[in-house]
Structure formats: structure tokens, C-alpha cells
Motif scaffolding. Structure first.
Motif, mmCIF file in Angstrom:
data_model
loop_
_atom_site.group_PDB
_atom_site.id
_atom_site.type_symbol
_atom_site.label_atom_id
_atom_site.label_comp_id
_atom_site.label_asym_id
_atom_site.label_seq_id
_atom_site.Cartn_x
_atom_site.Cartn_y
_atom_site.Cartn_z
ATOM 1 N N VAL A 129 -2.909 -42.302 2.611
ATOM 2 C CA VAL A 129 -4.256 -42.575 3.138
ATOM 3 C C VAL A 129 -5.176 -43.015 2.003
ATOM 4 O O VAL A 129 -5.924 -43.993 2.122
ATOM 5 C CB VAL A 129 -4.831 -41.328 3.854
ATOM 6 C CG1 VAL A 129 -6.301 -41.550 4.206
ATOM 7 C CG2 VAL A 129 -4.028 -41.028 5.111
ATOM 8 N N GLU B 287 -8.500 -37.683 9.961
ATOM 9 C CA GLU B 287 -7.681 -37.477 11.153
ATOM 10 C C GLU B 287 -7.090 -38.829 11.536
ATOM 11 O O GLU B 287 -7.799 -39.837 11.549
ATOM 12 C CB GLU B 287 -8.522 -36.946 12.314
ATOM 13 C CG GLU B 287 -9.082 -35.563 12.107
ATOM 14 C CD GLU B 287 -9.968 -35.150 13.275
ATOM 15 O OE1 GLU B 287 -9.904 -35.814 14.332
ATOM 16 O OE2 GLU B 287 -10.732 -34.194 13.105
ATOM 17 N N ILE B 288 -5.807 -38.845 11.857
ATOM 18 C CA ILE B 288 -5.137 -40.107 12.179
ATOM 19 C C ILE B 288 -4.953 -40.208 13.691
ATOM 20 O O ILE B 288 -4.400 -39.307 14.322
ATOM 21 C CB ILE B 288 -3.769 -40.205 11.461
ATOM 22 C CG1 ILE B 288 -3.976 -40.086 9.937
ATOM 23 C CG2 ILE B 288 -3.067 -41.502 11.818
ATOM 24 C CD1 ILE B 288 -2.684 -40.015 9.150
ATOM 25 N N TYR C 221 -3.450 -42.554 16.814
ATOM 26 C CA TYR C 221 -2.632 -43.698 17.258
ATOM 27 C C TYR C 221 -3.033 -44.010 18.692
ATOM 28 O O TYR C 221 -2.966 -43.153 19.572
ATOM 29 C CB TYR C 221 -1.132 -43.385 17.190
ATOM 30 C CG TYR C 221 -0.292 -44.532 17.732
ATOM 31 C CD1 TYR C 221 -0.096 -45.679 16.970
ATOM 32 C CD2 TYR C 221 0.263 -44.465 19.002
ATOM 33 C CE1 TYR C 221 0.649 -46.744 17.465
ATOM 34 C CE2 TYR C 221 1.004 -45.524 19.505
ATOM 35 C CZ TYR C 221 1.200 -46.662 18.736
ATOM 36 O OH TYR C 221 1.919 -47.715 19.231
ATOM 37 N N TYR D 235 -15.036 -44.506 11.559
ATOM 38 C CA TYR D 235 -13.639 -44.910 11.655
ATOM 39 C C TYR D 235 -13.298 -46.098 10.763
ATOM 40 O O TYR D 235 -14.143 -46.965 10.509
ATOM 41 C CB TYR D 235 -13.309 -45.251 13.108
ATOM 42 C CG TYR D 235 -13.653 -44.121 14.046
ATOM 43 C CD1 TYR D 235 -12.829 -43.004 14.138
ATOM 44 C CD2 TYR D 235 -14.827 -44.154 14.793
ATOM 45 C CE1 TYR D 235 -13.163 -41.938 14.970
ATOM 46 C CE2 TYR D 235 -15.172 -43.093 15.622
ATOM 47 C CZ TYR D 235 -14.340 -41.990 15.706
ATOM 48 O OH TYR D 235 -14.676 -40.939 16.514
ATOM 49 N N LYS E 93 -6.722 -48.959 10.343
ATOM 50 C CA LYS E 93 -5.564 -49.051 9.446
ATOM 51 C C LYS E 93 -4.635 -50.187 9.876
ATOM 52 O O LYS E 93 -4.212 -51.014 9.082
ATOM 53 C CB LYS E 93 -4.818 -47.707 9.459
ATOM 54 C CG LYS E 93 -3.430 -47.713 8.809
ATOM 55 C CD LYS E 93 -3.503 -47.933 7.303
ATOM 56 C CE LYS E 93 -2.169 -47.651 6.619
ATOM 57 N NZ LYS E 93 -1.088 -48.578 6.960
ATOM 58 N N LEU F 168 -3.711 -48.043 14.672
ATOM 59 C CA LEU F 168 -3.767 -46.809 13.904
ATOM 60 C C LEU F 168 -5.163 -46.730 13.292
ATOM 61 O O LEU F 168 -5.598 -47.658 12.594
ATOM 62 C CB LEU F 168 -2.702 -46.832 12.804
ATOM 63 C CG LEU F 168 -2.207 -45.481 12.268
ATOM 64 C CD1 LEU F 168 -1.575 -44.659 13.384
ATOM 65 C CD2 LEU F 168 -1.197 -45.718 11.153
ATOM 66 N N TYR G 104 -8.151 -44.343 11.229
ATOM 67 C CA TYR G 104 -8.492 -43.165 10.441
ATOM 68 C C TYR G 104 -9.898 -42.705 10.847
ATOM 69 O O TYR G 104 -10.850 -43.502 10.813
ATOM 70 C CB TYR G 104 -8.491 -43.485 8.949
ATOM 71 C CG TYR G 104 -7.117 -43.735 8.347
ATOM 72 C CD1 TYR G 104 -5.959 -43.325 8.997
ATOM 73 C CD2 TYR G 104 -6.989 -44.370 7.111
ATOM 74 C CE1 TYR G 104 -4.707 -43.544 8.433
ATOM 75 C CE2 TYR G 104 -5.739 -44.596 6.536
ATOM 76 C CZ TYR G 104 -4.607 -44.182 7.214
ATOM 77 O OH TYR G 104 -3.370 -44.400 6.660
#
Length: 647
Positions: A8, A34-35, A37, A56, A59, A107, A109
Motif C-alpha cells: 500500500v 481499508e481495502i 474490492y 478514497y 488503486k 480496488l 483504498y
């Protein structure tokens, strides 16, 4: 877990503002991420939904930020890798302005606001990055702050350089020390009169100890007095904004500005101890902040739009030159650089026209409103004028009844004179050939302009062809664009009737041979003050400009003036020559960069290079730009049957 945090952190450090973080700060943030999907066609958050305690970073994938209105949905932003969105959470609990739609599996973050606010307080560069993004009206914060500003059609820099914002030091921040004040018992009329006399946009209402009670601005006078028909003899305390938000006089620049951003303030009162229970010691406006925030495109353009005097515009244009040098030296894409500089020049022209119109209202009070357009010609018309070299421009106005003709001509000539005076004061050079809007020949009604172009097309003398190379690249900068559009249609109608004109233009494009001599050395000037220098404009750039213009005219393409955009369009129109046109466009961008860098280094137009001063790589790069010229000239010679013109 450490592996994930490392990954990250490695990703985040590639993008601002994370690239400005110290290593410890970066890993602190990465550890809190926090990731998420999210699959295609999901909604991440809705317009009007309360802001979450995160912002946010994208990614992978694609996210569209969409605005919903009674007219339907409109895509406001397309988020790419590394873009920061949902940033309103940093300003407090506000609803989202837009809906985030997942277009491709993505994705994302999520970064907690709580941890990042601490970094904002300590890291001024990060704070300024966000502050400038908010100030430019961005919903997505990214490395290029001109994204949220009108700096041309979706300006975008492919550069990965994270320092496109050049901040000045805090010593350049202008703070008003002598603050205009009044007591709460003053009448609104008294306060407004004093503001007008001193020519300021705000007045601070203070008690007998000079402690601030409130503030009144121009906007308050409009919305709370005029709009509501309030008696101007009412006490000023009736309309003041109170309590007033205050900060310390010596507080950090980034904290001052973030206070203004968070509270949507146009003015911030500075006191001795930072509270409203101490003396007023200064005032800072959003305009002052913009002027001190450095050389990003958004900041410079905003500063120009709000400039009050020509001298102020001159200073801002000087700062744009520093930005230009930085961009060129850091290999930022020329398309982006040219668009930014064109927008800056255009704003200056628009301001000059607006000011001139206001001045002329006094002298021409009875003149009815007449449609006109201010045209930029030559390199500025092609959106390629990076340096403040000589100006080419003109004015077209609508045809008026006979009784108004002389008065209209006099008005627009005076307008042109005033605009050129302002542009020269901003550091631009005068055109040696006097192709400017202060020359009565080039301030004419539409019918006269049509006759000019008809004459050049029907009778293509050497002088007419020379004028064609300048005037055919016109671009409407301000005023009514329909006049320019009508003129363009007239030109194409005339060319259709007189197709031989393209042959003459073609012959003109062949007059300059490729700029390498028999022994593959540069063709240099043989005499005069530029002896042994290479004329990069006449021998390399103009042939490409002339060839691009000719070929785009032959396809009757309207609205593309820029040389490398013309080659880009030609590659699309003629797929058999895609590689050649792409190579020609790239060559032209290289030549523009080399000329601009030479001009900035030498303090001149950059037109004449000393080949001996070039390194081996530079010499080879320059020579490589010449190869498309010969190939294009061969194509033009065959296509327009130019052997005929030599018989």
C-alpha cells in the motif's frame, strides 16, 4: 500484514499528496488503509449521502463521479489510478456532491480522515496541495491542478512528476495590516461609504477595545441590504456575520487557508492571540491566498481572473514563465504545456478587452451593442505561443447600417488600441509587420474580412500567400464566435471555387528545403546579427506548420488550428500515412520545446540556435525532426501536381 502495508505504501508514494509524506507518515497512513474490492456496476456512494469518515484513492479500475439533476445524469469526473476522491470528508460532515459509480471492477483504498487531519496540521505541503485542489473547485484531487479549471479540453499531463505545483515561500503571502474597521452603531450607509472610499471589499465591526464582533463584505451588502430592500440607515451590526472566525497573525499559512476552506470564508480576521477577545491585527482574503500560492495553472488562472490592474497581470504572467520553464525542463507533455500557456494568454486578452470596453462606455455612451470577436492569429491562433513573442491579432465586427459605420469603426479601433497597450504592458512584443488590432487595416466589419480572404484566394500573390500563413490560423478568443465561424465557412466556399489556391499554398510550403546541407550539417544564416545560427522557426517549424495547414484545408476540416493536433487529425483521415503524420506531430512538439527552452535561457524569442552549443544528443534529436519535412513535401508535390507551377 506488513507485506500488505508495504505494498500500500509503495503504491501511495507514487502519487501526491502521499509523495510529500515522510516515511514514518506514509507507513502510518498505509497501516490504517481499508481495502475495498467493488464489482462493476456497483454504487460506492450516492449524491446527497452524508460523507463517510474516509476519503478514497483508486488503486485499480475505473470510477465515474456522476451528477444527477432534473435534466438527467452527467459524468463530472473519471477517476483513474492514483486519483483521490471523496475528499469533502476532509472538510467536515458534508453530503457527497456526486454519485460514485463503479465502471470496471475496482480496488479502492479508504483512508481515515482522523489520521490524515493530523498530517495536514504538520505537513504544509500536503495541506497546500489539498487547499489548492479545493480552491480550484476540484471534486477529484490529482497531481495536475488545472484539471478542475478551464485550462482547455480536459487538460491532462502524462508526466508522473509529482511537483507540478510550485509553491512560493510564505513570506510572499500578502496580509492586510491596516484593517478597515467600524463600530456596531455605524449605519450600513456609513460603512459602505467608507468601503467605497478606501476601495476594499470588507469592513470588520469592532467593539471599543478593537476586538472583532463581526464582518461585513460586499456580498453582505448585496444579499442582506439591496436584495431585501433594507434601510441603509440601519445599524451595521444588523447585517454583519457574527461571531467572526479568527486566527493568529503568525499562524502557519496552510492552517490559515484550510480554515478559510473549511468555513467557506472569503476573508479571515487575524488577531493578537487568535481569538475574538483580542485586538484585530490583520486580514487575509482568498484573493491574497491565490496570489501567494505559487505557479500552478489553476492558481495563476484564478489570479488573472481576479486581477485588478494591468501591472498585477504582468506579475502573474512573469510567474507563468517560471512555471513554463519548470514544465519544459521536466519533460511535461507539450500538448498540456501549450494548452496551459494558451489559456493563460487568453485570460489576459479577455481581461484586457473587458477593461477596455468599460473605459470606452464613457466615450461612446450612445453606441448600440455591436457583435464582434477578437481574433488571435499566427502562433497564438494555433495555441502554440509559449513565450511572449510578437503578437498577431485582429478584430471582426458585424456589418452595421451606413449611419453607424464610422462610429463603429472608431469604437473598435480604440478598443484594439487599448487592448494592445495592455498586452504590451504585460510583456508581449509588438508585431514588426503591424498585424495587430491597433492597426485600422485589421479592425474591420465581417464583409471587409470576407473580401480580404477572397482576394488572397483568388489572387495568390507572394504577399497574399504570406498573409494566408498568418491569417488562416485565426481563433476567436473573446466576443461573439459566430462571426469567426461565418468567416471560416466563407473561406472554404472560396477555396472550393478556386481549388488552384491550394496548389499555390503547396508551392509556398515547398519553398523552404529540409534544413540540412549537403554534408548533413545545419543550414545556418550566412550573414547579419544571427550569422552561423540556425533559424529553428523559419527552417524547421514553419515548413511543418505550412504543410499541416495545407493538408487540413484540403480536407475542409474546421476548428483545428494547432499544428500537432492537425497532424493527429491527418493521421486519422489518412491511415496510409499514420506513421508519417505521427512522426511530424512529434517533431513539431520537440521543436517547440527546444525553441522555448532556448528563449528562456537566452531571454529572447529562442528563434536562433547556435548548433555548436548543442550537445551530441540534442543535435541528433534536432536532426531527427527534419526527416518528416522532406517526406511530406514529396507527398504535397505529387498530390497538388506542383510540377505544373514550375513550368
Amino acid at each position: 500484514m506488513n507485506v500488505i502495508v508495504n505494498r500500500v505504501a509503495e503504491f501511495l508514494k507514487r502519487f501526491p499528496p502521499f509523495s510529500f509524506l515522510e516515511k514514518e507518515e506514509l507507513f502510518l497512513v498505509a497501516g490504517q488503509v481499508e481495502i475495498h474490492y467493488l464489482e462493476k456496476d456497483r454504487i460506492f456512494f450516492h449524491q446527497g449521502e452524508p460523507a463517510r469518515p474516509n476519503f478514497y484513492v483508486l488503486k485499480e479500475g475505473t470510477v465515474h463521479l456522476v451528477e444527477t439533476s432534473p435534466k438527467g445524469e452527467e459524468i463530472r469526473e473519471v477517476c483513474d489510478e492514483g486519483d483521490v476522491f471523496g475528499v469533502l470528508a476532509l472538510l467536515g460532515k458534508r453530503p457527497y456532491l456526486l454519485t460514485a459509480k463503479i465502471i470496471e471492477n475496482s480496488l479502492i483504498y479508504a483512508i481515515p480522515v482522523a489520521i490524515f487531519e493530523k498530517i495536514l496540521e504538520k505537513n504544509s505541503r500536503v495541506a497546500l496541495f489539498f487547499a489548492a485542489g479545493f480552491a480550484a473547485g476540484q471534486v477529484v484531487v490529482r497531481q495536475d491542478l488545472s484539471q478542475g479549471q478551464k485550462a482547455r479540453n480536459e487538460l491532462r499531463s502524462p508526466s508522473n512528476d509529482h511537483s507540478l505545483l510550485i509553491f512560493t515561500d510564505e513570506s510572499s503571502l500578502k496580509i492586510t495590516e491596516k484593517v478597515l474597521t467600524c463600530s456596531p452603531e455605524w449605519s450600513i450607509q456609513q460603512a459602505a461609504g467608507l468601503m467605497t472610499e478606501v476601495q476594499v471589499s470588507s469592513i470588520v465591526v469592532c467593539d471599543s477595545n478593537h476586538f472583532p464582533l463581526g464582518i461585513v463584505t460586499d456580498k453582505d451588502l448585496r444579499t442582506r441590504v439591496l436584495a431585501k430592500n433594507l434601510d441603509p440607515s440601519s445599524p451595521v451590526q444588523k447585517i454583519m456575520t457574527s461571531p467572526v472566525i479568527t486566527r493568529k497573525r503568525r499562524e502557519h499559512f496552510s492552517n490559515l487557508y484550510l480554515t478559510m476552506i473549511r468555513n467557506q470564508l472569503h476573508h479571515l480576521v487575524l488577531t493578537e492571540d487568535g481569538t475574538d477577545q483580542s485586538e484585530v491585527k490583520g486580514l487575509i482574503s482568498d484573493h491574497d491566498i491565490f496570489l501567494s500560492m505559487g505557479n500552478s495553472p489553476a492558481i495563476l488562472i484564478h489570479a488573472l481572473i481576479n486581477a485588478k490592474e494591468v501591472s498585477e497581470m504582468r506579475g502573474i504572467r512573469d510567474r507563468a514563465e517560471a512555471m513554463l520553464k519548470y514544465y519544459l525542463e521536466n519533460e511535461v507533455a507539450m500538448d498540456f504545456v501549450a494548452s496551459v500557456m494558451t489559456e493563460i494568454n487568453d485570460v489576459i486578452i479577455k481581461k484586457a478587452v473587458k477593461w477596455s470596453q468599460l473605459q470606452l462606455k464613457i466615450e461612446f455612451p450612445d453606441l448600440p451593442e455591436i457583435k464582434f470577436t477578437f481574433l488571435s492569429l499566427g502562433s497564438e491562433g494555433r495555441e502554440e505561443q509559449l513565450l511572449r513573442t510578437d503578437l498577431d491579432n485582429a478584430i471582426v465586427f458585424e456589418d452595421v447600417p451606413k449611419e453607424l459605420q464610422e462610429k463603429a469603426k472608431s469604437y473598435f479601433f480604440r478598443l484594439g488600441e487599448s487592448v494592445i497597450e495592455a498586452l504590451l504592458a504585460c510583456g508581449f512584443e509588438s508585431c514588426p509587420a503591424k498585424i495587430m488590432a491597433n492597426n485600422p487595416d485589421w479592425v474591420q466589419p465581417l464583409s471587409v474580412w470576407k473580401s480580404y480572404f477572397s482576394q488572397w484566394i483568388v489572387t495568390p500573390t507572394p504577399e497574399a500567400l504570406l498573409k494566408s500563413s498568418i491569417f488562416f490560423d485565426f481563433r476567436a478568443v473573446t466576443g461573439n464566435p459566430s462571426l469567426a465561424e461565418e468567416l471560416s465557412q466563407h473561406i472554404f466556399q472560396e477555396i472550393r471555387k478556386h481549388k488552384s489556391f491550394l496548389g499555390f499554398l503547396g508551392q509556398n510550403a515547398l519553398n523552404t528545403p529540409p534544413p540540412l546541407g549537403f554534408f548533413k550539417d545545419f543550414v545556418v544564416e550566412k550573414s547579419g546579427e544571427h550569422r552561423d545560427r540556425f533559424d529553428i522557426k523559419a527552417r524547421a517549424m514553419m515548413p511543418l506548420t505550412d504543410l499541416a495547414r495545407l493538408l487540413i484545408l484540403s480536407h475542409e476540416v474546421v476548428g483545428i488550428n494547432n499544428t500537432f493536433h492537425r497532424f493527429e487529425k491527418l493521421a486519422e483521415l489518412e491511415p496510409n500515412y499514420t506513421d508519417l503524420f505521427t512522426q511530424a506531430g512529434t517533431a513539431y512538439e520537440i521543436l517547440m520545446r527546444m525553441r522555448a527552452l532556448e528563449g528562456l535561457q537566452q531571454g529572447n524569442s529562442g528563434r536562433f540556435l547556435n548548433p555548436k552549443s548543442l550537445g551530441k544528443l540534442q543535435r541528433q534529436l534536432l536532426k531527427n525532426t527534419f526527416s518528416p519535412i522532406a517526406e511530406l513535401q514529396q507527398i504535397v508535390e505529387i498530390r497538388f501536381q506542383l510540377d505544373y507551377f514550375r513550368r
